[in-house]
Design a protein around this motif. Structure first.
Motif, PDB file in Angstrom:
ATOM      1  N   ALA A  31       0.829  -1.139   0.041  1.00 53.26           N
ATOM      2  CA  ALA A  31      -0.133   0.173   0.115  1.00 53.26           C
ATOM      3  C   ALA A  31       0.719   1.181  -0.039  1.00 53.26           C
ATOM      4  CB  ALA A  31      -0.989  -0.148   1.197  1.00 53.26           C
ATOM      5  N   SER A  32       1.941   1.490   0.963  1.00 49.65           N
ATOM      6  CA  SER A  32       2.572   2.606   0.815  1.00 49.65           C
ATOM      7  C   SER A  32       3.406   2.817  -0.360  1.00 49.65           C
ATOM      8  CB  SER A  32       3.220   2.931   2.166  1.00 49.65           C
ATOM      9  OG  SER A  32       4.234   1.891   2.396  1.00 49.65           O
ATOM     10  N   SER A  33       3.841   1.597  -0.785  1.00 44.23           N
ATOM     11  CA  SER A  33       4.576   1.761  -2.116  1.00 44.23           C
ATOM     12  C   SER A  33       3.584   2.118  -3.275  1.00 44.23           C
ATOM     13  CB  SER A  33       5.485   0.426  -2.490  1.00 44.23           C
ATOM     14  OG  SER A  33       6.328   0.039  -1.351  1.00 44.23           O
ATOM     15  N   THR A  34       2.422   1.459  -3.367  1.00 41.36           N
ATOM     16  CA  THR A  34       1.504   1.912  -4.450  1.00 41.36           C
ATOM     17  C   THR A  34       1.132   3.426  -4.221  1.00 41.36           C
ATOM     18  OG1 THR A  34       0.617  -0.321  -4.604  1.00 41.36           O
ATOM     19  CG2 THR A  34      -0.781   1.411  -5.265  1.00 41.36           C
ATOM     20  N   ILE A  35       0.778   3.856  -3.207  1.00 43.86           N
ATOM     21  CA  ILE A  35       0.256   5.099  -2.868  1.00 43.86           C
ATOM     22  C   ILE A  35       1.513   6.225  -3.335  1.00 43.86           C
ATOM     23  CG2 ILE A  35       0.007   7.086  -1.095  1.00 43.86           C
ATOM     24  CD1 ILE A  35      -1.431   4.511   0.562  1.00 43.86           C
ATOM     25  N   PRO A  83       1.837  -1.543  -7.515  1.00 42.16           N
ATOM     26  CA  PRO A  83       2.560  -0.329  -8.056  1.00 42.16           C
ATOM     27  C   PRO A  83       3.025  -0.584  -9.462  1.00 42.16           C
ATOM     28  CG  PRO A  83       3.798  -1.472  -6.600  1.00 42.16           C
ATOM     29  CD  PRO A  83       2.317  -2.233  -6.690  1.00 42.16           C
ATOM     30  N   THR A  84       3.239  -1.805 -10.210  1.00 39.07           N
ATOM     31  CA  THR A  84       3.718  -1.729 -11.440  1.00 39.07           C
ATOM     32  C   THR A  84       2.810  -1.591 -12.514  1.00 39.07           C
ATOM     33  OG1 THR A  84       3.611  -4.141 -11.111  1.00 39.07           O
ATOM     34  CG2 THR A  84       5.667  -3.140 -10.586  1.00 39.07           C
ATOM     35  N   LYS A  85       1.289  -1.502 -11.989  1.00 43.07           N
ATOM     36  CA  LYS A  85       0.357  -1.476 -12.883  1.00 43.07           C
ATOM     37  C   LYS A  85       0.079   0.014 -12.988  1.00 43.07           C
ATOM     38  CE  LYS A  85      -1.264  -5.888 -13.455  1.00 43.07           C
ATOM     39  NZ  LYS A  85      -0.203  -6.728 -12.753  1.00 43.07           N
ATOM     40  N   ILE A 210       7.445  -7.337  -6.062  1.00 39.22           N
ATOM     41  CA  ILE A 210       8.390  -7.281  -4.918  1.00 39.22           C
ATOM     42  C   ILE A 210       9.718  -6.843  -4.985  1.00 39.22           C
ATOM     43  CG2 ILE A 210       9.521  -8.960  -3.291  1.00 39.22           C
ATOM     44  CD1 ILE A 210       7.516 -11.380  -3.950  1.00 39.22           C
ATOM     45  N   LYS A 211      10.107  -7.036  -6.369  1.00 36.95           N
ATOM     46  CA  LYS A 211      11.159  -6.176  -6.881  1.00 36.95           C
ATOM     47  C   LYS A 211      11.289  -4.793  -6.804  1.00 36.95           C
ATOM     48  CE  LYS A 211      13.422 -10.131  -9.450  1.00 36.95           C
ATOM     49  NZ  LYS A 211      13.496 -10.501 -10.948  1.00 36.95           N
ATOM     50  N   PHE A 212      10.000  -4.107  -7.335  1.00 41.84           N
ATOM     51  CA  PHE A 212       9.718  -3.074  -7.649  1.00 41.84           C
ATOM     52  C   PHE A 212       9.752  -2.269  -6.096  1.00 41.84           C
ATOM     53  CE2 PHE A 212       8.018   0.653  -9.687  1.00 41.84           C
ATOM     54  CZ  PHE A 212       7.317   1.519  -8.948  1.00 41.84           C
ATOM     55  N   CYS A 213       9.225  -2.805  -5.312  1.00 45.02           N
ATOM     56  CA  CYS A 213       8.953  -2.237  -3.543  1.00 45.02           C
ATOM     57  C   CYS A 213      10.281  -2.343  -2.778  1.00 45.02           C
ATOM     58  CB  CYS A 213       7.988  -2.823  -2.926  1.00 45.02           C
ATOM     59  SG  CYS A 213       6.268  -2.808  -3.971  1.00 45.02           S
ATOM     60  N   LYS A 215      13.268  -1.339  -4.010  1.00 42.38           N
ATOM     61  CA  LYS A 215      14.334  -0.377  -4.562  1.00 42.38           C
ATOM     62  C   LYS A 215      14.098   0.858  -3.783  1.00 42.38           C
ATOM     63  CE  LYS A 215      14.866  -1.842  -9.355  1.00 42.38           C
ATOM     64  NZ  LYS A 215      14.417  -3.356  -9.180  1.00 42.38           N
ATOM     65  N   LYS A 216      15.531   1.252  -3.325  1.00 45.62           N
ATOM     66  CA  LYS A 216      15.497   2.521  -2.474  1.00 45.62           C
ATOM     67  C   LYS A 216      15.562   3.895  -3.265  1.00 45.62           C
ATOM     68  CE  LYS A 216      18.046   0.559   1.285  1.00 45.62           C
ATOM     69  NZ  LYS A 216      19.716   0.844   2.135  1.00 45.62           N
ATOM     70  N   ASN A 217      14.662   4.788  -2.985  1.00 46.19           N
ATOM     71  CA  ASN A 217      14.722   6.035  -3.436  1.00 46.19           C
ATOM     72  C   ASN A 217      14.682   6.218  -4.892  1.00 46.19           C
ATOM     73  OD1 ASN A 217      15.689   6.939  -0.671  1.00 46.19           O
ATOM     74  ND2 ASN A 217      17.652   6.129  -1.070  1.00 46.19           N
ATOM     75  N   THR A 218      13.753   5.551  -5.392  1.00 48.15           N
ATOM     76  CA  THR A 218      13.578   5.842  -6.889  1.00 48.15           C
ATOM     77  C   THR A 218      12.541   6.754  -6.897  1.00 48.15           C
ATOM     78  OG1 THR A 218      11.852   3.980  -6.500  1.00 48.15           O
ATOM     79  CG2 THR A 218      13.903   3.156  -7.571  1.00 48.15           C
ATOM     80  N   GLN A 219      11.692   7.021  -6.021  1.00 53.33           N
ATOM     81  CA  GLN A 219      10.722   7.973  -5.850  1.00 53.33           C
ATOM     82  C   GLN A 219      10.708   9.116  -4.876  1.00 53.33           C
ATOM     83  OE1 GLN A 219       6.924   6.038  -5.931  1.00 53.33           O
ATOM     84  NE2 GLN A 219       7.317   4.894  -7.850  1.00 53.33           N
ATOM     85  N   PRO A 220      11.628  10.455  -5.022  1.00 52.42           N
ATOM     86  CA  PRO A 220      11.825  11.081  -3.740  1.00 52.42           C
ATOM     87  C   PRO A 220      10.791  11.964  -3.513  1.00 52.42           C
ATOM     88  CG  PRO A 220      12.968  11.747  -5.703  1.00 52.42           C
ATOM     89  CD  PRO A 220      12.483  10.382  -6.173  1.00 52.42           C
ATOM     90  N   ILE A 221       9.733  11.580  -3.199  1.00 52.32           N
ATOM     91  CA  ILE A 221       8.591  12.454  -2.709  1.00 52.32           C
ATOM     92  C   ILE A 221       8.015  11.970  -1.172  1.00 52.32           C
ATOM     93  CG2 ILE A 221       7.549  12.953  -4.996  1.00 52.32           C
ATOM     94  CD1 ILE A 221       5.560  10.706  -4.523  1.00 52.32           C
ATOM     95  N   ILE A 222       7.126  12.780  -0.881  1.00 52.12           N
ATOM     96  CA  ILE A 222       6.638  12.633   0.406  1.00 52.12           C
ATOM     97  C   ILE A 222       4.995  12.722   0.426  1.00 52.12           C
ATOM     98  CG2 ILE A 222       6.485  13.100   3.062  1.00 52.12           C
ATOM     99  CD1 ILE A 222       9.186  14.430   2.833  1.00 52.12           C
TER     100      ILE A 222
END
Ligand code: MLT
Length: 233
Positions: A31-35, A83-85, A210-213, A215-222
């Motif tokens: 969920a937090s990776s998707t959001i 998240p990959t969809k 699982i691989k996508f989630c 990975k560190k710091n690929t999306q630098p937002i909050i």
């Protein structure tokens, strides 16, 4: 002195734990990776929802409706919780309603916080940098899985603690999370693959998430919660 604490499942959360704190809700799978990915793809906002029926009603109000149960897309919804969809073509500028097994329920329990942020490996450094600049204590809220602790959320909580400066760890759960990360920091994916949730997703042939989630710091937002909607800080 600023304190950092970890709650390992949202079912354990007492309202008082959140008061006057920065709360980071963590649900790495997914969920937090998707959001984070939705807001990185410029959706207007994400509305976290507890119940499927409430989420479904928002279809008639122009929302993309997304729902997951047991790690799978729920029939009758536009998307599950993968998240990959997510792609900017379909999602840019859209209102999104999301209902998941644990993560969205956890988010909705944190309204008494000073501020509620969404944390994942994808925006790890952004979360750490924000917390280090603030002068508040922190609660890292792991969503867990149906009342049980899970490896990946605890690992992510440990990675946040590992990056904090001038914070005192306020509980054994915080010490455990940090130790878990220190022992796994060079092989996050390998460690995550051992988790029960990764095994569940793998059984559906969903290794890509699982691989996508992992990975560190690929999306630098909050992402943060404002009036029951998740938007960018
Ligand atoms: C959850 O809310 O527990 C997770 O996000 C479920 C999933 O996406 O597999």
């Amino acid at each position: 002195m600023k304190f950092v604490d970890v709650c390992l499942t949202h079912q354990e959360l007492e309202n008082s734990y959140c008061k006057n704190k920065i709360v980071v809700i963590i649900d790495v799978l997914r969920a937090s990776s998707t959001i984070n990915t939705l807001l990185y793809n410029k959706v207007k906002f994400v509305k976290p929802i507890e119940k499927l029926e409430e989420c479904k009603k928002l279809k008639n109000h122009g929302y993309i409706i997304m729902a997951e149960r047991l790690g799978k897309k729920v029939n009758g919804f536009d998307f599950g919780n993968s998240p990959t969809k997510i792609n900017s073509k379909e999602f840019n500028g859209k209102k999104v309603a999301l209902a998941t097994s644990n993560g969205t329920k956890a988010i909705l329990k944190t309204k008494s916080s000073k501020i509620s942020l969404i944390g994942s490996f994808l925006n790890l450094s952004s979360i750490i940098d924000y917390i280090n600049k603030e002068n508040s204590s922190v609660l890292l809220l792991c969503s867990g899985w149906k009342g049980s602790i899970n490896l990946e959320d605890t690992l992510c909580a440990g990675s946040i603690i590992y990056g904090l400066k001038n914070f005192q760890i306020n509980s054994d759960t915080g010490l455990m999370a940090k130790k878990l990360y220190e022992s796994s920091k060079d092989n996050i994916l390998e460690t995550m693959m051992k988790s029960s949730h990764a095994k569940r997703l793998s059984s559906y042939n969903n290794i890509i998430d699982i691989k996508f989630c992992s990975k560190k710091n690929t999306q630098p937002i909050i992402p943060y919660l404002k009036e029951e909607k998740l938007i960018l800080l």
